[in-house]
Design a protein around this motif. Structure first.
Motif, mmCIF file in Angstrom:
data_model
loop_
_atom_site.group_PDB
_atom_site.id
_atom_site.type_symbol
_atom_site.label_atom_id
_atom_site.label_comp_id
_atom_site.label_asym_id
_atom_site.label_seq_id
_atom_site.Cartn_x
_atom_site.Cartn_y
_atom_site.Cartn_z
ATOM 1 N N VAL A 92 0.852 -1.183 0.000
ATOM 2 C CA VAL A 92 0.000 0.000 0.000
ATOM 3 C C VAL A 92 0.889 1.234 0.000
ATOM 4 N N VAL A 93 0.598 2.169 -0.891
ATOM 5 C CA VAL A 93 1.387 3.389 -1.012
ATOM 6 C C VAL A 93 0.488 4.594 -0.827
ATOM 7 N N ASP A 94 1.081 5.709 -0.415
ATOM 8 C CA ASP A 94 0.315 6.942 -0.291
ATOM 9 C C ASP A 94 -0.129 7.419 -1.662
ATOM 10 N N VAL A 95 -1.293 8.024 -1.709
ATOM 11 C CA VAL A 95 -1.830 8.502 -2.975
ATOM 12 C C VAL A 95 -0.856 9.441 -3.662
ATOM 13 N N ALA B 117 2.285 9.639 -3.550
ATOM 14 C CA ALA B 117 3.527 9.036 -3.999
ATOM 15 C C ALA B 117 3.308 7.828 -4.902
ATOM 16 N N GLY B 118 2.047 7.460 -5.096
ATOM 17 C CA GLY B 118 1.757 6.231 -5.810
ATOM 18 C C GLY B 118 1.109 6.453 -7.151
ATOM 19 N N PRO B 119 0.403 5.439 -7.647
ATOM 20 C CA PRO B 119 -0.146 5.503 -8.995
ATOM 21 C C PRO B 119 -1.334 6.439 -9.136
ATOM 22 N N HIS B 120 -1.971 6.782 -8.045
ATOM 23 C CA HIS B 120 -3.131 7.667 -8.102
ATOM 24 C C HIS B 120 -2.699 9.124 -8.002
ATOM 25 N N GLY B 121 -3.513 10.002 -8.561
ATOM 26 C CA GLY B 121 -3.335 11.428 -8.331
ATOM 27 C C GLY B 121 -4.041 11.827 -7.053
ATOM 28 N N PRO B 122 -3.646 12.932 -6.439
ATOM 29 C CA PRO B 122 -4.247 13.325 -5.162
ATOM 30 C C PRO B 122 -5.736 13.620 -5.252
ATOM 31 N N ASP B 123 -6.269 13.829 -6.471
ATOM 32 C CA ASP B 123 -7.691 14.112 -6.592
ATOM 33 C C ASP B 123 -8.559 12.897 -6.275
ATOM 34 N N HIS B 124 -7.964 11.706 -6.147
ATOM 35 C CA HIS B 124 -8.761 10.531 -5.808
ATOM 36 C C HIS B 124 -9.367 10.668 -4.414
ATOM 37 N N ALA B 125 -8.722 11.394 -3.528
ATOM 38 C CA ALA B 125 -9.309 11.624 -2.215
ATOM 39 C C ALA B 125 -10.436 12.628 -2.295
ATOM 40 N N GLY B 126 -10.420 13.474 -3.341
ATOM 41 C CA GLY B 126 -11.482 14.450 -3.509
ATOM 42 C C GLY B 126 -11.663 15.300 -2.278
ATOM 43 N N LEU C 153 -12.845 7.841 -2.119
ATOM 44 C CA LEU C 153 -12.692 8.317 -0.739
ATOM 45 C C LEU C 153 -11.468 7.655 -0.105
ATOM 46 N N HIS C 154 -10.283 7.909 -0.682
ATOM 47 C CA HIS C 154 -9.087 7.256 -0.155
ATOM 48 C C HIS C 154 -7.854 8.114 -0.402
ATOM 49 N N ARG C 155 -6.867 7.939 0.455
ATOM 50 C CA ARG C 155 -5.592 8.643 0.320
ATOM 51 C C ARG C 155 -4.422 7.661 0.222
ATOM 52 N N GLN C 156 -4.746 6.379 0.128
ATOM 53 C CA GLN C 156 -3.737 5.360 -0.109
ATOM 54 C C GLN C 156 -4.226 4.456 -1.224
ATOM 55 N N ALA C 157 -3.302 3.715 -1.835
ATOM 56 C CA ALA C 157 -3.647 2.865 -2.966
ATOM 57 C C ALA C 157 -2.817 1.595 -2.927
ATOM 58 N N VAL D 184 -4.850 1.293 -9.305
ATOM 59 C CA VAL D 184 -5.603 0.067 -9.052
ATOM 60 C C VAL D 184 -6.948 0.407 -8.419
ATOM 61 N N GLU D 185 -8.031 -0.029 -9.040
ATOM 62 C CA GLU D 185 -9.375 0.222 -8.532
ATOM 63 C C GLU D 185 -10.095 -1.050 -8.094
#
Length: 236
Positions: free
Chosen positions: A115-118, A120-129, A166-170, A188-189
């Motif tokens: 598990v990585v922080d949003v 620093a990982g594959p997601h952009g920070p907007d995934h936490a919205g 609704l997440h800040r890790q991925a 990853v979804e």
């Protein structure tokens, strides 16, 4: 005497809040997890952190729902140990498991992922919205085969679906699972465990039931739990 078929019993993991004095600490879980299972035809039972009871819980329950947590917080060490033990116990018995958000991440860790922080990982920070789960946030693409593909096709054969976020890790892609859905930025979804009757983790929150896909996931999970045991009730 008529025979009434009982609904499948699904264990639901919980979080907890510490308090002073410690005797005032509480277990907690959002009601919509239970409401969503009830709507799909299941009964729910909440599972407190009792490591010694894990084998009993796994035998008792026809399936396991691993819930989310506060965005960016995987829960206490006690919760993580318990959730992982429950996932292993249920998977070993080949009973259905559905992981939601943090639940997906716990499944991924059990299966060797990271598990990585949003940020620093594959997601952009907007995934936490803005941490509002009652509306759709972005699209996903489902892989062309597997469990989630079959569920998606049941609500319409289209290339993409929209989900809340609704997440800040991925979760990364390093574990012994199949990535079966990703966001536009390749984050990853959803994951599946190949060869298991029903082991699915999703990064979004289908318990809010915003879309036909959300309801179909819950319905498929509950349906998969039914064959585990077929208890009957003889009413008086």
């Amino acid at each position: 005497m008529p025979v009434v078929q009982l609904p499948p019993l699904i264990g639901v993991t919980v979080d907890h809040h510490d308090a002073e004095p410690p005797s005032e600490a509480t277990y907690t879980v959002r009601r919509n997890y239970v409401d969503a299972l009830n709507e799909a035809g299941a009964a729910a039972i909440l599972l407190p952190f009792d490591q010694a009871a894990v084998p009993r819980y796994a035998e008792l329950c026809d399936g396991l729902l691993v819930t989310g947590s506060i965005p960016g917080h995987p829960g206490s060490t006690e919760r993580q140990i318990f959730d992982k033990a429950m996932i292993r116990a249920v998977m070993d018995r080949e009973r259905p498991v559905l992981g939601i958000c943090n639940g997906l991440q716990m499944m991924g860790l059990v299966l060797g992922g990271r598990v990585v922080d949003v940020a620093a990982g594959p997601h952009g920070p907007d995934h936490a919205g803005d941490c509002v789960a009652e509306r759709l946030a972005h699209g996903i693409r489902i892989a062309d085969d597997g469990l989630l593909h079959r569920i998606g096709k049941s609500v319409g054969d289209k290339p993409g679906h929209s989900v809340n976020s609704l997440h800040r890790q991925a979760l990364d892609r390093s574990g012994a699972y199949t990535v079966c859905a990703e966001a536009d930025d390749k984050g990853v979804e959803a994951i599946e465990l190949p060869g298991h009757p029903f082991a699915l983790g999703v990064q979004w929150h289908p318990e809010y039931r915003l879309t036909a896909l959300d309801r179909a996931i819950l319905a498929a999970f509950v349906a998969a739990c039914r064959p585990a045991r077929e208890p009957t009730l003889h009413p008086d």
